[in-house]
Design an enzyme around this catalytic site. Structure first.
Site, mmCIF file in Angstrom:
data_model
loop_
_atom_site.group_PDB
_atom_site.id
_atom_site.type_symbol
_atom_site.label_atom_id
_atom_site.label_comp_id
_atom_site.label_asym_id
_atom_site.label_seq_id
_atom_site.Cartn_x
_atom_site.Cartn_y
_atom_site.Cartn_z
ATOM 1 N N ILE A 175 -1.679 8.629 2.374
ATOM 2 C CA ILE A 175 -0.571 9.112 3.206
ATOM 3 C C ILE A 175 0.361 9.830 2.247
ATOM 4 O O ILE A 175 1.118 9.199 1.507
ATOM 5 C CB ILE A 175 0.141 7.960 3.935
ATOM 6 C CG1 ILE A 175 -0.844 7.207 4.840
ATOM 7 C CG2 ILE A 175 1.327 8.490 4.749
ATOM 8 C CD1 ILE A 175 -0.229 5.982 5.528
ATOM 9 N N SER B 48 3.179 3.080 -2.344
ATOM 10 C CA SER B 48 3.758 4.279 -2.954
ATOM 11 C C SER B 48 4.281 4.028 -4.357
ATOM 12 O O SER B 48 4.981 4.879 -4.916
ATOM 13 C CB SER B 48 4.897 4.811 -2.061
ATOM 14 O OG SER B 48 4.414 5.167 -0.792
ATOM 15 N N GLY C 194 0.026 6.175 -1.550
ATOM 16 C CA GLY C 194 1.236 6.663 -0.923
ATOM 17 C C GLY C 194 1.750 7.966 -1.485
ATOM 18 O O GLY C 194 2.865 8.390 -1.157
ATOM 19 N N LYS D 189 0.087 0.955 2.774
ATOM 20 C CA LYS D 189 0.429 2.198 2.087
ATOM 21 C C LYS D 189 1.259 1.807 0.877
ATOM 22 O O LYS D 189 2.374 1.290 1.020
ATOM 23 C CB LYS D 189 1.233 3.141 2.983
ATOM 24 C CG LYS D 189 1.689 4.398 2.231
ATOM 25 C CD LYS D 189 2.679 5.252 3.006
ATOM 26 C CE LYS D 189 3.141 6.425 2.154
ATOM 27 N NZ LYS D 189 4.195 7.236 2.803
ATOM 28 N N SER E 193 9.053 7.926 5.618
ATOM 29 C CA SER E 193 10.162 8.377 4.780
ATOM 30 C C SER E 193 10.356 9.888 4.886
ATOM 31 O O SER E 193 11.492 10.380 4.952
ATOM 32 C CB SER E 193 9.908 7.987 3.324
ATOM 33 O OG SER E 193 9.753 6.592 3.192
#
Length: 333
Positions: A245, A204, A228, A202, A83
Protein backbone atom coordinates in the site's frame (compact mmCIF):
# COMPACT_ATOMS: atom_id res chain seq x y z
CA UNK A 1 -28.06 0.49 12.27
CA UNK A 2 -31.32 -0.01 14.12
CA UNK A 3 -29.94 -2.60 16.51
CA UNK A 4 -28.22 -1.50 19.67
CA UNK A 5 -24.53 -2.21 20.12
CA UNK A 6 -25.17 -5.00 22.61
CA UNK A 7 -27.18 -6.89 19.97
CA UNK A 8 -24.77 -6.17 17.13
CA UNK A 9 -21.65 -7.71 18.62
CA UNK A 10 -22.81 -11.37 18.72
CA UNK A 11 -24.08 -11.17 15.13
CA UNK A 12 -21.12 -9.56 13.36
CA UNK A 13 -18.65 -12.49 13.47
CA UNK A 14 -21.12 -14.67 11.59
CA UNK A 15 -21.94 -11.89 9.14
CA UNK A 16 -18.23 -11.25 8.63
CA UNK A 17 -17.64 -14.89 7.72
CA UNK A 18 -20.45 -14.75 5.18
CA UNK A 19 -19.11 -11.48 3.74
CA UNK A 20 -15.64 -12.92 3.30
CA UNK A 21 -16.95 -16.15 1.81
CA UNK A 22 -19.02 -14.10 -0.64
CA UNK A 23 -15.98 -12.12 -1.71
CA UNK A 24 -14.02 -15.27 -2.39
CA UNK A 25 -16.88 -16.79 -4.35
CA UNK A 26 -17.80 -13.83 -6.51
CA UNK A 27 -14.48 -12.05 -7.08
CA UNK A 28 -12.36 -14.89 -8.36
CA UNK A 29 -9.76 -14.43 -5.64
CA UNK A 30 -6.79 -16.75 -5.88
CA UNK A 31 -6.11 -19.28 -3.16
CA UNK A 32 -2.48 -20.39 -3.10
CA UNK A 33 -1.64 -24.03 -2.51
CA UNK A 34 -0.97 -24.98 1.08
CA UNK A 35 -2.41 -22.82 3.84
CA UNK A 36 -3.89 -20.22 1.51
CA UNK A 37 -5.71 -17.04 2.47
CA UNK A 38 -9.37 -16.27 2.93
CA UNK A 39 -8.84 -13.01 1.07
CA UNK A 40 -5.86 -12.54 -1.24
CA UNK A 41 -4.18 -9.17 -0.66
CA UNK A 42 -1.36 -9.78 -3.09
CA UNK A 43 -0.57 -6.80 -5.31
CA UNK A 44 -0.39 -3.03 -5.27
CA UNK A 45 -2.95 -0.77 -3.60
CA UNK A 46 -2.70 3.02 -3.96
CA UNK A 47 -3.87 4.85 -0.83
CA UNK A 48 -5.92 7.43 -2.70
CA UNK A 49 -5.60 11.13 -2.04
CA UNK A 50 -8.83 12.99 -1.35
CA UNK A 51 -9.29 15.69 -4.01
CA UNK A 52 -10.44 19.06 -2.72
CA UNK A 53 -11.80 22.06 -4.56
CA UNK A 54 -10.16 25.49 -4.20
CA UNK A 55 -12.63 26.04 -1.34
CA UNK A 56 -11.32 22.85 0.32
CA UNK A 57 -14.53 20.88 -0.20
CA UNK A 58 -14.31 17.26 -1.31
CA UNK A 59 -14.36 17.31 -5.11
CA UNK A 60 -16.15 14.11 -6.09
CA UNK A 61 -16.00 14.87 -9.82
CA UNK A 62 -12.20 15.05 -9.68
CA UNK A 63 -12.12 11.88 -7.57
CA UNK A 64 -14.13 10.08 -10.25
CA UNK A 65 -11.79 11.46 -12.89
CA UNK A 66 -8.75 10.05 -11.10
CA UNK A 67 -10.51 6.71 -10.73
CA UNK A 68 -11.13 6.56 -14.48
CA UNK A 69 -7.44 7.13 -15.11
CA UNK A 70 -6.44 4.47 -12.58
CA UNK A 71 -8.77 1.93 -14.20
CA UNK A 72 -6.14 1.04 -16.81
CA UNK A 73 -3.52 0.17 -14.15
CA UNK A 74 -3.57 -3.41 -12.78
CA UNK A 75 -3.98 -2.51 -9.14
CA UNK A 76 -5.23 -5.25 -6.80
CA UNK A 77 -7.56 -2.70 -5.28
CA UNK A 78 -7.73 0.76 -3.75
CA UNK A 79 -7.36 2.18 -0.27
CA UNK A 80 -9.45 5.14 0.79
CA UNK A 81 -9.20 7.21 3.96
CA UNK A 82 -5.60 6.37 4.73
CA UNK A 83 -2.88 8.82 5.67
CA UNK A 84 -2.57 10.00 2.05
CA UNK A 85 -6.33 10.64 1.99
CA UNK A 86 -6.08 13.25 4.78
CA UNK A 87 -8.32 10.97 6.83
CA UNK A 88 -8.11 12.99 10.08
CA UNK A 89 -9.38 16.09 8.27
CA UNK A 90 -12.59 14.57 6.90
CA UNK A 91 -15.97 14.81 8.60
CA UNK A 92 -17.79 11.50 9.27
CA UNK A 93 -20.30 12.05 6.45
CA UNK A 94 -17.48 12.88 4.02
CA UNK A 95 -15.70 9.64 4.85
CA UNK A 96 -18.78 7.60 4.02
CA UNK A 97 -19.46 9.55 0.82
CA UNK A 98 -15.89 8.99 -0.37
CA UNK A 99 -16.19 5.24 0.22
CA UNK A 100 -19.52 5.12 -1.62
CA UNK A 101 -18.14 7.14 -4.54
CA UNK A 102 -15.12 4.86 -4.96
CA UNK A 103 -17.17 1.69 -4.58
CA UNK A 104 -19.48 2.74 -7.40
CA UNK A 105 -16.53 3.26 -9.74
CA UNK A 106 -14.46 0.25 -8.73
CA UNK A 107 -14.79 -3.06 -10.62
CA UNK A 108 -16.22 -5.82 -8.48
CA UNK A 109 -13.04 -7.89 -8.73
CA UNK A 110 -11.01 -5.11 -7.08
CA UNK A 111 -10.85 -4.79 -3.32
CA UNK A 112 -11.76 -1.60 -1.48
CA UNK A 113 -9.93 -1.07 1.80
CA UNK A 114 -11.26 1.74 3.99
CA UNK A 115 -9.51 3.50 6.84
CA UNK A 116 -11.69 2.88 9.87
CA UNK A 117 -9.50 3.52 12.88
CA UNK A 118 -10.65 5.90 15.62
CA UNK A 119 -9.22 6.73 19.01
CA UNK A 120 -11.79 4.70 20.94
CA UNK A 121 -12.72 1.08 20.44
CA UNK A 122 -16.43 1.93 20.42
CA UNK A 123 -16.07 4.61 17.74
CA UNK A 124 -13.92 2.30 15.58
CA UNK A 125 -16.57 -0.42 15.65
CA UNK A 126 -19.31 2.06 14.82
CA UNK A 127 -17.36 3.43 11.87
CA UNK A 128 -16.61 -0.08 10.57
CA UNK A 129 -20.32 -0.88 10.46
CA UNK A 130 -20.90 2.26 8.41
CA UNK A 131 -17.97 1.47 6.11
CA UNK A 132 -19.40 -1.98 5.40
CA UNK A 133 -22.77 -0.44 4.53
CA UNK A 134 -21.02 2.05 2.22
CA UNK A 135 -19.36 -0.76 0.26
CA UNK A 136 -15.93 -1.36 1.78
CA UNK A 137 -14.49 -4.89 1.64
CA UNK A 138 -11.79 -4.56 4.29
CA UNK A 139 -11.24 -2.24 7.24
CA UNK A 140 -7.77 -0.71 7.62
CA UNK A 141 -7.40 0.17 11.30
CA UNK A 142 -4.65 2.50 12.45
CA UNK A 143 -3.32 2.34 16.00
CA UNK A 144 -5.05 4.67 18.48
CA UNK A 145 -2.31 7.03 19.59
CA UNK A 146 -3.56 10.12 21.42
CA UNK A 147 -2.82 8.49 24.78
CA UNK A 148 0.21 6.70 23.37
CA UNK A 149 1.85 6.39 26.78
CA UNK A 150 -0.97 4.06 27.82
CA UNK A 151 -1.07 2.12 24.57
CA UNK A 152 0.80 -0.92 25.86
CA UNK A 153 0.93 -4.14 23.92
CA UNK A 154 -1.84 -5.53 26.14
CA UNK A 155 -4.06 -2.48 25.59
CA UNK A 156 -3.60 -2.63 21.83
CA UNK A 157 -4.30 -6.37 21.71
CA UNK A 158 -7.50 -5.80 23.65
CA UNK A 159 -8.53 -2.93 21.37
CA UNK A 160 -7.96 -4.81 18.14
CA UNK A 161 -9.50 -8.01 19.48
CA UNK A 162 -12.72 -6.23 20.44
CA UNK A 163 -12.74 -4.44 17.10
CA UNK A 164 -12.21 -7.64 15.11
CA UNK A 165 -14.81 -9.53 17.15
CA UNK A 166 -17.44 -6.95 16.31
CA UNK A 167 -16.40 -5.97 12.79
CA UNK A 168 -18.54 -6.95 9.79
CA UNK A 169 -15.39 -6.59 7.67
CA UNK A 170 -12.03 -8.38 7.70
CA UNK A 171 -9.46 -6.24 9.50
CA UNK A 172 -6.00 -5.15 8.36
CA UNK A 173 -3.83 -3.64 11.10
CA UNK A 174 -2.09 -0.36 10.29
CA UNK A 175 1.16 0.65 11.95
CA UNK A 176 2.49 4.05 10.83
CA UNK A 177 4.82 5.34 13.56
CA UNK A 178 5.91 8.36 11.49
CA UNK A 179 2.39 9.78 11.90
CA UNK A 180 1.24 8.29 15.19
CA UNK A 181 4.48 8.18 17.17
CA UNK A 182 3.47 4.64 18.07
CA UNK A 183 4.61 1.36 16.57
CA UNK A 184 2.35 -1.64 16.96
CA UNK A 185 4.60 -3.99 18.94
CA UNK A 186 5.72 -7.15 17.19
CA UNK A 187 4.41 -9.35 19.98
CA UNK A 188 1.00 -7.72 19.65
CA UNK A 189 1.00 -8.33 15.88
CA UNK A 190 1.84 -12.00 16.36
CA UNK A 191 -0.96 -12.41 18.91
CA UNK A 192 -3.51 -10.59 16.75
CA UNK A 193 -2.51 -12.58 13.65
CA UNK A 194 -4.21 -15.57 15.26
CA UNK A 195 -7.60 -13.83 15.24
CA UNK A 196 -9.80 -15.26 12.45
CA UNK A 197 -11.03 -11.81 11.39
CA UNK A 198 -7.59 -10.10 11.30
CA UNK A 199 -6.09 -10.91 7.92
CA UNK A 200 -2.99 -8.75 7.67
CA UNK A 201 -1.00 -5.64 8.46
CA UNK A 202 0.17 -2.58 6.58
CA UNK A 203 3.56 -1.87 8.11
CA UNK A 204 5.00 1.54 7.26
CA UNK A 205 7.93 1.42 9.65
CA UNK A 206 10.53 0.46 7.04
CA UNK A 207 12.06 -1.99 9.52
CA UNK A 208 12.78 -4.92 7.21
CA UNK A 209 13.92 -7.19 10.03
CA UNK A 210 10.58 -6.65 11.75
CA UNK A 211 8.66 -7.35 8.54
CA UNK A 212 10.64 -10.50 7.92
CA UNK A 213 9.85 -11.76 11.40
CA UNK A 214 6.16 -11.02 10.88
CA UNK A 215 6.10 -13.10 7.71
CA UNK A 216 8.11 -15.90 9.31
CA UNK A 217 6.20 -16.05 12.59
CA UNK A 218 2.73 -15.89 10.99
CA UNK A 219 3.31 -18.37 8.17
CA UNK A 220 0.79 -20.80 9.71
CA UNK A 221 -1.87 -18.11 10.07
CA UNK A 222 -4.32 -16.59 7.60
CA UNK A 223 -2.31 -13.37 7.73
CA UNK A 224 -0.52 -11.26 5.12
CA UNK A 225 2.10 -8.54 5.45
CA UNK A 226 1.84 -5.47 3.22
CA UNK A 227 4.68 -3.00 2.71
CA UNK A 228 3.57 0.49 3.65
CA UNK A 229 5.88 2.35 1.29
CA UNK A 230 7.35 2.00 -2.21
CA UNK A 231 10.84 2.69 -0.90
CA UNK A 232 11.25 -0.81 0.54
CA UNK A 233 8.81 -2.76 -1.63
CA UNK A 234 11.44 -4.99 -3.27
CA UNK A 235 13.05 -5.81 0.08
CA UNK A 236 9.63 -6.65 1.51
CA UNK A 237 8.86 -9.03 -1.35
CA UNK A 238 12.14 -10.87 -0.93
CA UNK A 239 11.08 -11.64 2.65
CA UNK A 240 7.61 -12.84 1.67
CA UNK A 241 5.36 -9.78 1.84
CA UNK A 242 2.14 -10.14 -0.14
CA UNK A 243 1.91 -6.66 -1.61
CA UNK A 244 2.15 -2.97 -0.94
CA UNK A 245 0.00 0.00 0.00
CA UNK A 246 2.20 2.75 -1.38
CA UNK A 247 1.52 6.49 -1.60
CA UNK A 248 3.73 6.73 -4.69
CA UNK A 249 1.20 4.54 -6.55
CA UNK A 250 -0.99 7.64 -6.81
CA UNK A 251 1.67 8.99 -9.17
CA UNK A 252 3.61 6.02 -10.56
CA UNK A 253 1.07 3.25 -10.31
CA UNK A 254 2.08 1.39 -13.47
CA UNK A 255 5.80 1.17 -12.55
CA UNK A 256 4.91 -0.12 -9.09
CA UNK A 257 2.69 -2.78 -10.60
CA UNK A 258 5.57 -3.64 -12.92
CA UNK A 259 7.84 -4.02 -9.89
CA UNK A 260 5.25 -6.32 -8.34
CA UNK A 261 5.22 -8.47 -11.51
CA UNK A 262 9.01 -8.62 -11.75
CA UNK A 263 9.29 -9.81 -8.16
CA UNK A 264 6.65 -12.47 -8.65
CA UNK A 265 8.49 -13.73 -11.75
CA UNK A 266 11.84 -13.76 -9.95
CA UNK A 267 13.37 -11.21 -12.32
CA UNK A 268 15.43 -9.70 -9.54
CA UNK A 269 17.95 -7.66 -11.55
CA UNK A 270 15.18 -5.83 -13.43
CA UNK A 271 13.29 -5.41 -10.18
CA UNK A 272 16.34 -3.95 -8.45
CA UNK A 273 16.96 -1.47 -11.26
CA UNK A 274 13.36 -0.29 -11.12
CA UNK A 275 13.27 -0.16 -7.31
CA UNK A 276 16.34 2.08 -7.25
CA UNK A 277 14.65 4.61 -9.54
CA UNK A 278 11.64 4.73 -7.22
CA UNK A 279 13.43 5.37 -3.93
CA UNK A 280 14.10 9.11 -4.25
CA UNK A 281 10.67 10.02 -5.71
CA UNK A 282 9.07 8.01 -2.94
CA UNK A 283 11.06 9.82 -0.28
CA UNK A 284 10.07 13.13 -1.85
CA UNK A 285 6.30 12.49 -1.70
CA UNK A 286 6.40 10.94 1.77
CA UNK A 287 9.09 12.05 4.22
CA UNK A 288 10.36 15.15 2.38
CA UNK A 289 7.24 16.96 1.16
CA UNK A 290 4.37 14.77 2.35
CA UNK A 291 0.86 15.00 0.95
CA UNK A 292 1.33 18.50 -0.60
CA UNK A 293 4.24 17.03 -2.56
CA UNK A 294 2.26 13.94 -3.51
CA UNK A 295 -0.62 16.03 -4.84
CA UNK A 296 1.70 18.33 -6.77
CA UNK A 297 3.46 15.37 -8.42
CA UNK A 298 0.13 13.87 -9.45
CA UNK A 299 -0.55 16.90 -11.62
CA UNK A 300 2.55 16.20 -13.72
CA UNK A 301 1.27 12.72 -14.56
CA UNK A 302 -2.26 13.60 -15.63
CA UNK A 303 -4.11 13.26 -12.34
CA UNK A 304 -5.89 15.83 -10.22
CA UNK A 305 -3.96 16.60 -7.06
CA UNK A 306 -5.32 19.98 -6.05
CA UNK A 307 -5.02 21.65 -2.68
CA UNK A 308 -4.74 20.01 0.71
CA UNK A 309 -6.98 20.90 3.61
CA UNK A 310 -5.60 23.42 6.06
CA UNK A 311 -3.46 23.41 8.07
CA UNK A 312 -1.50 21.47 5.43
CA UNK A 313 0.15 24.18 3.32
CA UNK A 314 1.08 24.09 -0.39
CA UNK A 315 4.69 23.77 -1.45
CA UNK A 316 6.76 26.87 -2.04
CA UNK A 317 8.17 27.49 -5.52
CA UNK A 318 11.67 26.26 -4.54
CA UNK A 319 10.11 23.11 -3.07
CA UNK A 320 8.18 22.47 -6.28
CA UNK A 321 11.38 22.79 -8.29
CA UNK A 322 13.21 20.41 -5.96
CA UNK A 323 10.36 17.91 -6.24
CA UNK A 324 10.35 18.12 -10.04
CA UNK A 325 14.11 17.71 -10.14
CA UNK A 326 13.85 14.53 -8.08
CA UNK A 327 11.43 12.94 -10.53
CA UNK A 328 13.43 14.15 -13.54
CA UNK A 329 16.76 12.89 -12.20
CA UNK A 330 15.30 9.39 -11.93
CA UNK A 331 13.89 9.42 -15.45
CA UNK A 332 10.19 9.91 -14.69
CA UNK A 333 9.80 13.39 -16.17
Amino acid sequence: MALGARFISPLWPALSSLHRAGLGQHRGLSTPSGLGHTLDLGGIFPPLVTPFSPMQEVDYAQLEGNLRRYASIPFRGLVVLGSSGEYPYLAPHEKLEVVSCVRRALPRDHLLLAGSGCESTKATIKLMVSMAEAGADVALVVTPCYYRGSMTSAALVQHYTEVADASPLPVVLYSVPANTGLELPLEAVLTLAQHPNIIGIKDSSGDITRMGLMVHKTRQEDFQVLAGSAGFLLASYTLGASGGICALANVLGAPLCQLDRLCRKGQWQEARDLQQRLIEPNMAVTHRFGIPGLKKAMEWFGYYGGPCRAPLAPLSSPQVEELRSTFSANGWL
